[in-house]
Scaffold this motif. Structure first.
Motif, PDB file in Angstrom:
ATOM      1  N   MET A   1     -15.442  -2.789  52.169  1.00  0.00           N
ATOM      2  CA  MET A   1     -14.808  -1.465  52.098  1.00  0.00           C
ATOM      3  C   MET A   1     -15.006  -0.890  50.701  1.00  0.00           C
ATOM      4  N   GLN A   2     -15.550   0.311  50.619  1.00  0.00           N
ATOM      5  CA  GLN A   2     -15.737   0.966  49.336  1.00  0.00           C
ATOM      6  C   GLN A   2     -14.460   1.727  48.959  1.00  0.00           C
ATOM      7  N   VAL A   3     -13.942   1.426  47.763  1.00  0.00           N
ATOM      8  CA  VAL A   3     -12.688   2.007  47.301  1.00  0.00           C
ATOM      9  C   VAL A   3     -12.899   2.609  45.917  1.00  0.00           C
ATOM     10  N   GLY A   4     -12.473   3.847  45.737  1.00  0.00           N
ATOM     11  CA  GLY A   4     -12.472   4.471  44.427  1.00  0.00           C
ATOM     12  C   GLY A   4     -11.057   4.525  43.884  1.00  0.00           C
ATOM     13  N   VAL A   5     -10.909   4.288  42.593  1.00  0.00           N
ATOM     14  CA  VAL A   5      -9.616   4.421  41.924  1.00  0.00           C
ATOM     15  C   VAL A   5      -9.769   5.498  40.856  1.00  0.00           C
ATOM     16  N   ILE A   6      -9.080   6.606  41.032  1.00  0.00           N
ATOM     17  CA  ILE A   6      -9.202   7.726  40.112  1.00  0.00           C
ATOM     18  C   ILE A   6      -8.021   7.704  39.153  1.00  0.00           C
ATOM     19  N   GLY A   7      -8.324   7.419  37.874  1.00  0.00           N
ATOM     20  CA  GLY A   7      -7.301   7.310  36.849  1.00  0.00           C
ATOM     21  C   GLY A   7      -7.091   5.865  36.456  1.00  0.00           C
ATOM     22  N   LEU A   8      -7.690   5.445  35.342  1.00  0.00           N
ATOM     23  CA  LEU A   8      -7.564   4.064  34.868  1.00  0.00           C
ATOM     24  C   LEU A   8      -6.611   4.018  33.675  1.00  0.00           C
ATOM     25  N   GLY A   9      -5.434   4.600  33.868  1.00  0.00           N
ATOM     26  CA  GLY A   9      -4.407   4.561  32.848  1.00  0.00           C
ATOM     27  C   GLY A   9      -3.591   3.291  32.950  1.00  0.00           C
ATOM     28  N   SER A  10      -2.345   3.337  32.459  1.00  0.00           N
ATOM     29  CA  SER A  10      -1.536   2.127  32.393  1.00  0.00           C
ATOM     30  C   SER A  10      -1.254   1.550  33.771  1.00  0.00           C
ATOM     31  N   MET A  11      -1.116   2.387  34.789  1.00  0.00           N
ATOM     32  CA  MET A  11      -0.903   1.878  36.139  1.00  0.00           C
ATOM     33  C   MET A  11      -2.214   1.800  36.918  1.00  0.00           C
ATOM     34  N   GLY A  12      -3.088   2.775  36.730  1.00  0.00           N
ATOM     35  CA  GLY A  12      -4.339   2.785  37.476  1.00  0.00           C
ATOM     36  C   GLY A  12      -5.222   1.599  37.169  1.00  0.00           C
ATOM     37  N   MET A  13      -5.258   1.178  35.906  1.00  0.00           N
ATOM     38  CA  MET A  13      -6.089   0.031  35.549  1.00  0.00           C
ATOM     39  C   MET A  13      -5.576  -1.233  36.220  1.00  0.00           C
ATOM     40  N   GLY A  14      -4.262  -1.434  36.191  1.00  0.00           N
ATOM     41  CA  GLY A  14      -3.708  -2.611  36.855  1.00  0.00           C
ATOM     42  C   GLY A  14      -4.010  -2.624  38.341  1.00  0.00           C
ATOM     43  N   ALA A  15      -3.834  -1.480  38.988  1.00  0.00           N
ATOM     44  CA  ALA A  15      -4.124  -1.393  40.412  1.00  0.00           C
ATOM     45  C   ALA A  15      -5.599  -1.660  40.686  1.00  0.00           C
ATOM     46  N   ALA A  16      -6.476  -1.080  39.871  1.00  0.00           N
ATOM     47  CA  ALA A  16      -7.916  -1.265  40.069  1.00  0.00           C
ATOM     48  C   ALA A  16      -8.321  -2.726  39.906  1.00  0.00           C
ATOM     49  N   LEU A  17      -7.729  -3.405  38.942  1.00  0.00           N
ATOM     50  CA  LEU A  17      -8.066  -4.820  38.734  1.00  0.00           C
ATOM     51  C   LEU A  17      -7.604  -5.679  39.903  1.00  0.00           C
ATOM     52  N   ASN A  18      -6.457  -5.362  40.475  1.00  0.00           N
ATOM     53  CA  ASN A  18      -6.011  -6.102  41.655  1.00  0.00           C
ATOM     54  C   ASN A  18      -6.895  -5.833  42.861  1.00  0.00           C
ATOM     55  N   LEU A  19      -7.350  -4.603  43.010  1.00  0.00           N
ATOM     56  CA  LEU A  19      -8.289  -4.294  44.089  1.00  0.00           C
ATOM     57  C   LEU A  19      -9.602  -5.036  43.893  1.00  0.00           C
ATOM     58  N   LEU A  20     -10.013  -5.158  42.640  1.00  0.00           N
ATOM     59  CA  LEU A  20     -11.259  -5.851  42.329  1.00  0.00           C
ATOM     60  C   LEU A  20     -11.191  -7.318  42.740  1.00  0.00           C
ATOM     61  N   ARG A  21     -10.012  -7.896  42.643  1.00  0.00           N
ATOM     62  CA  ARG A  21      -9.833  -9.306  43.006  1.00  0.00           C
ATOM     63  C   ARG A  21      -9.643  -9.518  44.497  1.00  0.00           C
ATOM     64  N   ALA A  22      -9.354  -8.452  45.231  1.00  0.00           N
ATOM     65  CA  ALA A  22      -9.104  -8.584  46.665  1.00  0.00           C
ATOM     66  C   ALA A  22     -10.409  -8.790  47.421  1.00  0.00           C
ATOM     67  N   PRO A  23     -10.428  -9.652  48.436  1.00  0.00           N
ATOM     68  CA  PRO A  23     -11.663  -9.881  49.187  1.00  0.00           C
ATOM     69  C   PRO A  23     -12.075  -8.664  49.995  1.00  0.00           C
ATOM     70  N   GLY A  24     -13.366  -8.443  50.063  1.00  0.00           N
ATOM     71  CA  GLY A  24     -13.907  -7.417  50.940  1.00  0.00           C
ATOM     72  C   GLY A  24     -13.883  -6.011  50.399  1.00  0.00           C
ATOM     73  N   LEU A  25     -13.500  -5.827  49.134  1.00  0.00           N
ATOM     74  CA  LEU A  25     -13.421  -4.486  48.561  1.00  0.00           C
ATOM     75  C   LEU A  25     -14.452  -4.335  47.453  1.00  0.00           C
ATOM     76  N   GLU A  26     -15.171  -3.216  47.487  1.00  0.00           N
ATOM     77  CA  GLU A  26     -16.108  -2.858  46.423  1.00  0.00           C
ATOM     78  C   GLU A  26     -15.498  -1.682  45.678  1.00  0.00           C
ATOM     79  N   VAL A  27     -15.124  -1.892  44.422  1.00  0.00           N
ATOM     80  CA  VAL A  27     -14.253  -0.959  43.712  1.00  0.00           C
ATOM     81  C   VAL A  27     -15.000  -0.243  42.595  1.00  0.00           C
ATOM     82  N   THR A  28     -14.839   1.073  42.556  1.00  0.00           N
ATOM     83  CA  THR A  28     -15.357   1.893  41.464  1.00  0.00           C
ATOM     84  C   THR A  28     -14.204   2.645  40.825  1.00  0.00           C
ATOM     85  N   GLY A  29     -14.062   2.498  39.516  1.00  0.00           N
ATOM     86  CA  GLY A  29     -13.029   3.220  38.787  1.00  0.00           C
ATOM     87  C   GLY A  29     -13.555   4.535  38.247  1.00  0.00           C
ATOM     88  N   VAL A  30     -12.653   5.503  38.122  1.00  0.00           N
ATOM     89  CA  VAL A  30     -13.010   6.823  37.595  1.00  0.00           C
ATOM     90  C   VAL A  30     -12.075   7.160  36.447  1.00  0.00           C
TER      91      VAL A  30
END
Length: 298
Positions: A1-30
């Protein structure tokens, strides 16, 4: 599953890193900040500076920006993500905004053949990093189902607020009434104790051991003890969010005097040049008024 995370601030970065560790997700931060892009790439993700540069075919996009205007720009503006989203992509919008704005974004998403989940979050940077945020979400069952892999990676608990977009945001506005008033009350209590001659650490230790404690006092007044005004959540956020509270209350013909007074205190802190500082430092309003001496960093 391709997932974009828009906003890598104090909360967005944490969320993006957890998505990155989740199986089956391909994550791009913005994020427009190169330092944020570099940090996410160093963790093993992909990053771009504009939402329009997300790889084509995104199946979910998590939006963690400050307000409705930024969320609209991130999704549907000239440099927004819309052109990169697959048909049926779920837009999980976690920005704090007025319910009317959430409904308008949901309508725009539907016109474009996209799903929309009105999904504000709570827990701050700590919960985002741990993957234990609280989500208060509303939207169609299809939107919930499509968002489930993302929600499972970033949240400890997801409250289903109903099928109508705007209900999740309404709940977040109510929550922010409590959060803002609690921070202002915590700062007022700390200021009174300091003015009356109580030693700061002793004051803190007594309160957190007694019935008058709150999560906000325990968390935010520790920032004051440390003399650390680096924002995990800034004064300006509560100027905005308590404005949303008073706007909603006005629309519902309900007086909210405590929220209104707390907003004035945060506004005063911004007027003192503290808008970008940690919200605990609304206490500098009392420092300026009463000449109290705040604890300093070691």
């Amino acid at each position: 599953m391709q997932v974009g995370v828009i906003g890598l601030g104090s909360m967005g970065m944490g969320a993006a890193l957890n998505l990155l560790r989740a199986p089956g997700l391909e994550v791009t931060g913005v994020d427009p900040r190169q330092i944020a892009q570099d940090a996410f790439i160093a963790a093993g993700g992909k990053a771009v500076g504009r939402a329009a540069d997300l790889p084509a075919g995104q199946q979910a996009v998590l939006v963690l920006v400050v307000n409705a205007a930024q969320a609209r720009a991130a999704l549907f503006g000239p440099e927004g993500a819309a052109g990169s989203l697959a048909p049926g992509c779920v837009c999980i919008v976690s920005s704090t905004m007025a319910p009317v704005d959430a409904r308008a974004l949901a309508e725009e998403a539907a016109r474009r053949g996209l799903l929309y989940l009105d999904a504000p979050v709570s827990g701050g940077a700590t919960a985002a990093t741990a993957g234990t945020m609280t989500v208060m979400a509303s939207g169609s069952q299809a939107a919930f189902d499509a968002a489930r892999p993302v929600l499972d990676a970033v949240a400890k608990r997801v409250f289903d607020m109903g099928r109508e977009p705007g209900l999740g945001t309404t709940m977040k506005v109510v929550h922010q009434l409590l959060a803002g008033v609690h921070i202002a009350a915590a700062a007022e209590a700390m200021a009174l104790g300091l003015k009356a001659g109580i030693e700061a650490q002793t004051l803190y230790d007594v309160v957190v051991s007694a019935a008058g404690n709150s999560w906000m006092f325990e968390n935010r007044m520790q920032h004051v003890l440390d003399g650390n005004d680096t924002p995990t959540s800034a004064v300006d956020i509560f100027v905005k969010d308590l404005g949303l509270v008073t706007d909603l209350a006005r629309a519902e013909s309900l007086p909210v005097p405590l929220a209104a007074q707390a907003q004035q205190l945060f506004t005063a802190a911004r007027g003192l040049g503290q808008g970008a500082k940690d919200d605990a430092f609304v206490i500098r309003v009392w420092e300026a008024l009463a000449g109290i001496t705040l604890p300093k960093a070691p």
